[in-house]
Design an enzyme around this catalytic site. Structure first.
Site: not given
Lengths: 339, 339
Positions: A100, A129, A243
């Site tokens: 990433r 996420c 979430h």
């Protein structure tokens, strides 16, 4: 329409299974589909678009002839196979955190920085996420007022620890409900049912967890804001797969609540759920198993210093879908659209 | 030692029952104990210090001869009876929000402003539970650096809605565990098990809930900081009886993490639980049914503007005990100590 040979690496996990469903829902142009997993899962049959697909063991040869790999495996598996896939000419959209922050790898939330897909070099990374969910909510406001600082407290679902996390929470609730002892936790360090665990990932020397630092590090890269300051507290909560995040934002310029609501109502990937008079606000049960990020509780930050510009909001999103699988398939669709 | 005639108003609720236990644990010097509740509960027998006490209906005459009233009833009941008790010469420590912001009524957290007890005029107010828990954690740091601003996200337990809230969450978990449908919620607006509800109390015109505004309004009064700025997001979580709070603080002067930990370790009512290397941090399961506020995850606020001074922390405390009953009994003990 051109069709593509697609492989899912880590096809039997929670994210891999969701990727399969998203490919079908989004009618991805698939010529051939390979499902790759550990030797232990090889031979399992999985249904896709009305046909059975047999899971294969992930080996170097498995990537021959594949155009697009959707990576749903942990970092060590990603590091083992993604370079192999690249050598064989595949483009991987990788959901692990291994690549990433690599400057050679675009990190993409399609609602925020779709243009970055074009500069890939065989790998595109799918963000964390909690980061995806926050940025889908925050980017429309950034466009209005220019974001300087984010203070975030997360309420993260069991699914972030995979199928094992979901099963463990279910088993704990069943035990509590039946008046039985809750067994020793395995997926989490402590009991999650009726509890909160303020640790996701390992701690750094400054006392932040790896999960907490992702929001700043990945947020800066995705939004092209190298000076963005983010203070995050990540907490695991006894919720299944969505979430939630409580976010306080500081802007360069004034953003009224009205302008914020307008921007959010018009933003891709967002559903504005913000009608306090009718008790309408985002809740994780409501965002389960769908792709939109719900945003609400939008209000002025009454603690902002005089002359500064702040807003507070609350957002929820399905961690397995938009937090992982949906975002990856959206990136793959951008790849296809760009040829 | 002088002994006092004590009455609990609202003795059969979650807070009233806990007050009873706290009086016994703290060996409060009681001559006579009256348990007052609605007509519906009158006649019930409750055990106290090895003897049965019969619950009486709360009526004006019930306060005759009482020295100290512990109020555990809702606002409307408090407004009905607290003035009567005052006329009859009782001092009431009232847990409702009816009198908290009355300039004639001290609002006290014994660890923060015990001196305010002395200026009472027949009523002392017990603060909101989330406010008590935050201030016990934050006041030791305020003494070091001078607090200007707090940004708080709460994770509040079902017990904040009383025994009905606890029973509802238990029943929902049992239903989910048994694969049964979760019935219609009554104590909460929505299902709480496996969910989060970002609303506690009613909304004001600016979009904040009454619970969210308490932290600023009550915090200013208790800490004698009329300029304190607080931005709070209050969220109900599927936890039984401990509230947790993620708090970001801005100070007038620098407060190092080391100085903060030292101040917290030495602070009354606080247990510093802050050893990330050994996965030690506050969790609501661990603070259940005891009186200390656990504080941990103390770290520099990496999003603070250059030249400003910020810390982040995480704290948990039992909502029924220190968030309500224990704090009220502590105030009553201060009253007694001051004669």
């Amino acid at each position: 329409m051109k069709q593509y040979n697609v492989a899912i690496l880590g096809a039997t996990g929670a994210v891999g299974q969701q990727m399969l469903q998203c490919l079908e829902e989004q009618e991805f142009p698939i010529a051939n589909l390979k499902l790759l997993a550990s030797a232990r899962s090889a031979g399992k049959r999985v249904s896709f678009a009305g046909e059975d697909v047999v899971v294969e063991e992930a080996r170097d040869e498995a990537f021959d002839g594949v155009d697009i790999v959707l990576g749903a495996a942990e970092n060590d598996i990603a590091k083992r196979f993604v370079p192999v896939a690249r050598e064989k000419g595949c483009v991987t959209v990788d959901n692990s955190s291994a690549y990433r922050l690599d400057p050679d790898v675009p990190l993409v939330v399609p609602e925020v920085n779709p243009e970055d897909v074009a500069r890939h070099n065989g790998i595109i990374a799918n963000p964390n996420c909690a980061t995806i969910i926050a940025l889908v909510a925050v980017n429309p406001l950034h466009k209005v007022g220019g974001i300087k600082r984010m203070i975030v407290s997360t309420y993260q679902a069991a699914s972030g620890a995979g199928i094992g996390g979901l099963r463990e929470l279910e088993a704990q609730m069943a035990a509590i409900g039946a008046g039985q002892p809750v067994g020793d936790p395995k997926a989490f360090a402590y009991q999650l049912a009726c509890n909160l665990i303020p640790q996701i990932g390992g701690f750094d020397a400054a006392g932040y967890t790896s999960e907490e630092m992702k929001l700043q590090n990945e947020g800066r890269k995705i939004m092209h804001l190298p000076e963005l300051r983010v203070n995050c507290t990540c907490v695991r909560v006894p919720v299944m797969r969505s979430h939630s995040e409580s976010i306080t934002l500081e802007f360069e310029r004034e953003v009224s609540v009205e302008a914020a609501r307008e921007a959010l109502a018009a933003a891709p990937g967002v559903k504005l759920v913000d009608d306090p008079a009718n008790l309408a606000y985002p809740m994780p049960l409501d965002t389960t198993d769908q792709d939109l990020i719900y945003v609400g509780r939008v209000r002025e930050d009454i603690s902002a210093a005089p002359g500064s510009h702040g807003l507070a909001l609350w957002c929820c999103g399905d961690q397995i879908r938009k937090g992982a699988a949906t975002n990856a398939v959206q990136i793959a669709k951008l790849l296809v659209a760009q040829g």
